[in-house]
Design a protein around this motif. Structure first.
Motif, PDB file in Angstrom:
ATOM      1  N   GLN A   1       6.655  38.345  37.813  1.00 25.95           N
ATOM      2  CA  GLN A   1       5.464  38.590  38.628  1.00 25.95           C
ATOM      3  C   GLN A   1       5.839  38.787  40.097  1.00 25.95           C
ATOM      4  O   GLN A   1       5.274  39.641  40.778  1.00 25.95           O
ATOM      5  CB  GLN A   1       4.466  37.431  38.479  1.00 25.95           C
ATOM      6  CG  GLN A   1       3.740  37.434  37.156  1.00 25.95           C
ATOM      7  CD  GLN A   1       2.762  36.275  37.043  1.00 25.95           C
ATOM      8  OE1 GLN A   1       2.862  35.293  37.766  1.00 25.95           O
ATOM      9  NE2 GLN A   1       1.825  36.405  36.105  1.00 25.95           N
ATOM     10  N   LEU A   2       6.797  37.993  40.580  1.00 30.05           N
ATOM     11  CA  LEU A   2       7.224  38.156  41.968  1.00 30.05           C
ATOM     12  C   LEU A   2       7.861  39.526  42.185  1.00 30.05           C
ATOM     13  O   LEU A   2       7.609  40.203  43.206  1.00 30.05           O
ATOM     14  CB  LEU A   2       8.208  37.054  42.352  1.00 30.05           C
ATOM     15  CG  LEU A   2       7.596  35.668  42.599  1.00 30.05           C
ATOM     16  CD1 LEU A   2       8.700  34.641  42.836  1.00 30.05           C
ATOM     17  CD2 LEU A   2       6.652  35.715  43.787  1.00 30.05           C
ATOM     18  N   ARG A   3       8.713  39.959  41.255  1.00 30.67           N
ATOM     19  CA  ARG A   3       9.341  41.291  41.386  1.00 30.67           C
ATOM     20  C   ARG A   3       8.284  42.389  41.352  1.00 30.67           C
ATOM     21  O   ARG A   3       8.355  43.354  42.103  1.00 30.67           O
ATOM     22  CB  ARG A   3      10.355  41.492  40.258  1.00 30.67           C
ATOM     23  CG  ARG A   3      11.679  40.800  40.481  1.00 30.67           C
ATOM     24  CD  ARG A   3      12.708  41.275  39.473  1.00 30.67           C
ATOM     25  NE  ARG A   3      12.302  40.955  38.101  1.00 30.67           N
ATOM     26  CZ  ARG A   3      12.761  39.949  37.389  1.00 30.67           C
ATOM     27  NH1 ARG A   3      13.680  39.151  37.912  1.00 30.67           N
ATOM     28  NH2 ARG A   3      12.332  39.725  36.183  1.00 30.67           N
ATOM     29  N   THR A   4       7.277  42.228  40.468  1.00 31.24           N
ATOM     30  CA  THR A   4       6.224  43.234  40.361  1.00 31.24           C
ATOM     31  C   THR A   4       5.421  43.300  41.651  1.00 31.24           C
ATOM     32  O   THR A   4       5.101  44.395  42.131  1.00 31.24           O
ATOM     33  CB  THR A   4       5.288  42.910  39.174  1.00 31.24           C
ATOM     34  OG1 THR A   4       6.069  42.791  37.996  1.00 31.24           O
ATOM     35  CG2 THR A   4       4.252  43.983  38.978  1.00 31.24           C
ATOM     36  N   ARG A   5       5.127  42.208  42.260  1.00 29.19           N
ATOM     37  CA  ARG A   5       4.353  42.192  43.509  1.00 29.19           C
ATOM     38  C   ARG A   5       5.168  42.782  44.657  1.00 29.19           C
ATOM     39  O   ARG A   5       4.642  43.480  45.510  1.00 29.19           O
ATOM     40  CB  ARG A   5       3.925  40.767  43.855  1.00 29.19           C
ATOM     41  CG  ARG A   5       2.816  40.255  42.986  1.00 29.19           C
ATOM     42  CD  ARG A   5       2.336  38.904  43.446  1.00 29.19           C
ATOM     43  NE  ARG A   5       1.380  38.365  42.492  1.00 29.19           N
ATOM     44  CZ  ARG A   5       1.086  37.109  42.374  1.00 29.19           C
ATOM     45  NH1 ARG A   5       1.682  36.219  43.154  1.00 29.19           N
ATOM     46  NH2 ARG A   5       0.216  36.710  41.496  1.00 29.19           N
TER      47      ARG A   5
END
Length: 145
Positions: free
Chosen positions: A129-133
């Motif tokens: 999720q952090l990479r996607t954001r």
């Protein structure tokens, strides 16, 4: 929780209390005795006598307490229970306890393994999720246009 002898003593005391209370209430509610040669000053009609209801109530209480006493007496160790029999019973209980402890340890180990897998999966999800954001281009908010 009290031991069996204390429970037995409490039940006997309760039975004695019930007998005393039953006798006291029945004496209080009993109709006066009539004497043929003595005129009583009170010739008024007596109110309804609840003696029969009290008798049934106390009989039920006493019978239930007596049954409880029988159960407690039956649960006491018998005279036939020797030290050797008790020791054998304790050894068997220790073996069962040891087996249960091994099963519990195995279940705990499996639970720890599952917990590690779940924590790892949650960490992977959080990283994803952090990479996607961070990879998503910043879009202007509707109020900035």
């Amino acid at each position: 929780m009290a031991d069996r002898l204390t429970q037995l003593q409490d039940a006997v005391n309760s039975l004695a209390d019930q007998f005393c209370n039953a006798i006291g209430v029945l004496q209080q509610c009993a109709p006066p005795a009539s004497f043929s040669n003595i005129q009583t000053a009170i010739n008024k009609e007596q109110p309804a006598n609840p003696t029969e209801e009290y008798a049934q109530l106390f009989a039920a209480l006493i019978a239930r307490t007596a049954k409880d006493l029988d159960v407690l007496i039956d649960s006491l160790p018998s005279e036939e229970s020797t030290a050797a029999l008790q020791a054998a019973s304790l050894r068997q209980l220790e073996e069962e306890n040891h087996e249960a402890a091994l099963r519990l340890e195995e279940v705990v180990n499996r639970g720890d393994g599952l917990l590690d897998k779940i924590q790892s999966a949650l960490a992977d999800i959080a990283q994803s999720q952090l990479r996607t954001r961070n990879a998503a281009p910043s879009q202007p908010s509707p109020t900035q246009s």
